[in-house]
Design a protein around this motif. Structure first.
Motif, mmCIF file in Angstrom:
data_model
loop_
_atom_site.group_PDB
_atom_site.id
_atom_site.type_symbol
_atom_site.label_atom_id
_atom_site.label_comp_id
_atom_site.label_asym_id
_atom_site.label_seq_id
_atom_site.Cartn_x
_atom_site.Cartn_y
_atom_site.Cartn_z
ATOM 1 N N TYR A 119 0.827 -1.214 0.000
ATOM 2 C CA TYR A 119 0.000 0.000 0.000
ATOM 3 C C TYR A 119 0.861 1.264 0.000
ATOM 4 N N VAL A 136 1.431 5.506 -2.338
ATOM 5 C CA VAL A 136 0.957 6.783 -1.810
ATOM 6 C C VAL A 136 2.136 7.634 -1.342
ATOM 7 N N GLU A 184 -0.351 11.970 1.159
ATOM 8 C CA GLU A 184 -1.579 11.177 0.997
ATOM 9 C C GLU A 184 -1.795 10.261 2.200
ATOM 10 N N TRP A 185 -0.724 9.655 2.690
ATOM 11 C CA TRP A 185 -0.809 8.788 3.872
ATOM 12 C C TRP A 185 -1.333 9.568 5.072
ATOM 13 N N GLN A 208 -3.058 12.375 5.100
ATOM 14 C CA GLN A 208 -4.445 12.756 4.830
ATOM 15 C C GLN A 208 -5.388 11.579 5.078
ATOM 16 N N ASN A 209 -5.032 10.403 4.565
ATOM 17 C CA ASN A 209 -5.864 9.209 4.784
ATOM 18 C C ASN A 209 -5.942 8.854 6.258
ATOM 19 N N THR A 221 -8.419 11.212 7.959
ATOM 20 C CA THR A 221 -9.808 11.350 7.524
ATOM 21 C C THR A 221 -10.560 10.048 7.276
ATOM 22 N N ARG A 222 -9.881 8.967 6.950
ATOM 23 C CA ARG A 222 -10.585 7.723 6.612
ATOM 24 C C ARG A 222 -11.089 7.012 7.858
ATOM 25 N N TRP A 269 -9.013 2.994 13.347
ATOM 26 C CA TRP A 269 -8.702 4.170 12.535
ATOM 27 C C TRP A 269 -8.523 5.418 13.384
ATOM 28 N N ARG A 272 -5.832 8.586 13.436
ATOM 29 C CA ARG A 272 -6.312 9.972 13.418
ATOM 30 C C ARG A 272 -5.670 10.795 14.536
#
Length: 172
Positions: free
Chosen positions: A98, A102, A106-107, A109-110, A113-114, A122, A126
């Motif tokens: 994975y 990225v 991007e990592w 950000q994910n 927010t994901r 998750w 965060r």
């Protein structure tokens, strides 16, 4: 220009140190990239976080069963053990594959927010600092791509195949 004895000794010592560091370079151990000292600090922090935050517990096959005695070259390669509950069946991702696709931005950000399916915590990602997220990214990228993709998500109305952990009915 002629240097005095102390300067020459210092230069020789510096060159010997450099040669020694090259001799133990990560490249020699099969790692794709060499790293600087600030990168090394981030990688070491990432190694620590991956161990204590439980990332290896799910994302490294056999980690829990062996009390963490899995060689680092197998870390974070995902697992075929499914986690089945009201959400369907999820599989711990191969983070080594994975992270190759990225950027660090991007990592982050994910991670911020994901909201991933259970049992992935998750919210732990965060709540990590940006430095901690960069450290995990640095470690995974340092380790390089390895392993195979994990099975795809199985929706709740379908029965998964293979080993799995079943959560009680009604658990989210």
């Amino acid at each position: 220009m002629v240097a005095d004895g102390r300067t020459m000794i210092s230069r020789i010592s510096f060159l010997m140190l450099g040669a020694a560091l090259l001799a133990i370079s990560p490249v020699e151990y099969g790692f794709a990239q060499s790293v600087g000292s600030s990168d090394t600090d981030l990688i070491e922090r990432g190694r620590y976080l991956v161990k204590i935050a439980g990332c290896n517990d799910c994302h490294t096959p056999g980690y829990v069963q062996t009390g963490g005695m899995v060689p680092e070259e197998l870390w974070l390669t995902g697992d075929r053990l499914g986690w089945h509950g009201a959400w369907g069946t999820t599989y711990p991702a191969n983070l080594r594959l994975y992270m190759q696709g990225v950027s660090v931005e991007e990592w982050i950000q994910n991670a911020r927010t994901r909201q991933l399916r259970p049992p992935m915590p998750w919210f732990a990602l965060r709540d990590m600092t940006e430095t901690d997220l960069r450290a995990i990214y640095s470690l995974v990228r340092y380790l390089g791509p390895a392993g195979e993709p994990v099975p795809a998500y199985v929706p709740p109305e379908q029965e998964p195949v293979g080993p799995l952990v079943r959560f009680p009915v009604g658990s989210q």
